[in-house]
Design a protein around this motif. Structure first.
Motif, PDB file in Angstrom:
ATOM      1  N   ALA A 167       0.869  -1.483   0.123  1.00 19.60           N
ATOM      2  CA  ALA A 167      -0.001   0.030   0.065  1.00 19.60           C
ATOM      3  C   ALA A 167       0.963   1.272  -0.165  1.00 19.60           C
ATOM      4  CB  ALA A 167      -0.960   0.134   0.974  1.00 19.60           C
ATOM      5  N   ASP A 190       1.202   4.526  -2.972  1.00 19.26           N
ATOM      6  CA  ASP A 190       0.881   5.840  -2.496  1.00 19.26           C
ATOM      7  C   ASP A 190       1.595   6.939  -2.976  1.00 19.26           C
ATOM      8  OD1 ASP A 190       0.320   8.050  -1.089  1.00 19.26           O
ATOM      9  OD2 ASP A 190       0.831   7.377   0.747  1.00 19.26           O
ATOM     10  N   TYR A 200      -2.911   2.869   6.291  1.00 23.66           N
ATOM     11  CA  TYR A 200      -3.458   2.515   4.877  1.00 23.66           C
ATOM     12  C   TYR A 200      -4.752   1.697   5.074  1.00 23.66           C
ATOM     13  CZ  TYR A 200       0.504   4.458   2.923  1.00 23.66           C
ATOM     14  OH  TYR A 200       1.505   5.510   2.538  1.00 23.66           O
TER      15      TYR A 200
END
Length: 329
Positions: A272, A276, A297
């Motif tokens: 994650a 980003d 996240y």
């Protein structure tokens, strides 16, 4: 390519150089997970693959050869197959990251086949077999010197060799990401880690991420140190004589194992982070944990829980707060 001098960078300066293939957040990315035979490294490779990345997985244990760790049950070829099965492209490259010529050949291969590297995960270790009788509970001068220096080779020198040779390729990426995997955060490791050599080996990656964060900033890059909590690695499960399916049976042997997390908890969180676009502003140069990333996240472990082992140990085990592991899941 001269790994020591080529710092050429892709002329595009945003993450848009990467194509989101079929809705995969990491589609088009090229990753290297150094130390992906088992544990967190394997899970990290698989989750980056699940996001659509091409993942080079390295380690010393193959179907033909076993490393000093002595486990035959996990291989880098199997990890690569798991990456591909998850939706990415897994490429296994046997590599001893203490052998400069092997690491150089690995990076040259990635350059030749891909032209750049977007994500470098340094998950090199493989020193658990050195720790118990020879290390924990012993003063530094009581620790066999060859054992102590081997710990530093496996936990520090391998990371430095890999970074030194791979970073010239990594900075070609529009937004390079360097992940150092260690044991503990900058906050938790204010406590002595029971042995000088182990303490040095697990604090060094935190400083490596901090320093590389300074160096990668001008390239739009991110360097971050990450740690799992009490990890249910294959080796730890074998130590307790349990499997992932019945891991809670091991709580009878060690009550603290109730806070244990699967390797996929950290891996999901790092995947994650990799997806980003604001990761540099949020994480560059920092030290963080699976639990902190999971909160940031909205990630959960494979059983749906969100364990925070470091908070549990700090507050319950060290500070004496009333509570149980379940309160921290």
């Amino acid at each position: 390519m001269d790994q020591n001098t080529d710092t050429g960078r892709d002329t595009q300066d945003t993450d848009t150089q990467h194509t989101d293939q079929g809705g995969c957040p990491l589609g088009g990315r090229v990753a290297l997970v150094a130390g992906a035979t088992r544990g967190a490294g394997r899970a990290l490779a698989v989750e980056l693959g699940r996001g659509g990345a091409t993942v080079y997985v390295t380690g010393r244990t193959t179907r033909e050869r076993v490393s000093e760790v002595g486990r035959r049950t996990e291989t880098i070829e199997e990890t690569a197959e798991l990456v591909t099965a998850a939706g990415g492209t897994g490429i296994a490259v046997p590599t001893d990251h203490l052998a400069e010529e092997q690491v150089r050949a690995l990076v040259e291969r990635i350059d030749r086949e891909q032209g750049r590297l977007d994500i470098l995960v340094n998950d090199l270790w493989g020193g658990e077999h050195l720790l118990m009788d020879s290390v924990f509970g012993r003063k530094s001068w009581q620790t066999p010197l060859d054992v102590g220096l081997r710990i530093l080779d496996l936990g520090v020198r391998s990371h430095l060799i890999t970074a030194a040779l791979a970073l010239p390729l990594l900075v070609r990426s529009a937004a390079p990401l360097h992940v150092e995997v260690t044991d503990g955060t900058a906050v938790s490791n204010r406590r002595y880690r029971e042995n000088l050599y182990y303490d040095l080996a697990k604090n060094a990656p935190i400083r490596i991420a901090f320093g590389l964060g300074e160096e990668l900033a001008e390239f739009g890059g991110t360097a971050v140190a990450v740690t799992p909590g009490f990890l249910r690695s294959e080796q730890m499960l074998a130590h307790f004589g349990v499997s992932e399916r019945n891991w809670r049976d091991a709580v009878a042997q060690d009550p603290d194992f109730a806070i244990a997390e699967s390797p996929y908890y950290l891996a999901r969180a790092v995947a994650a982070l990799a997806a980003d676009p604001d990761r540099a502003n949020r994480w560059n140069g920092k030290s963080t944990s699976s639990a902190e990333l999971a909160r940031a996240y909205d990630v959960r472990d494979v059983d749906g829980s969100r364990p925070d082992a470091w908070a549990y140990f700090e507050e319950v085990r060290f500070a004496g707060k009333e509570g149980s592991a379940e309160d921290y899941r």
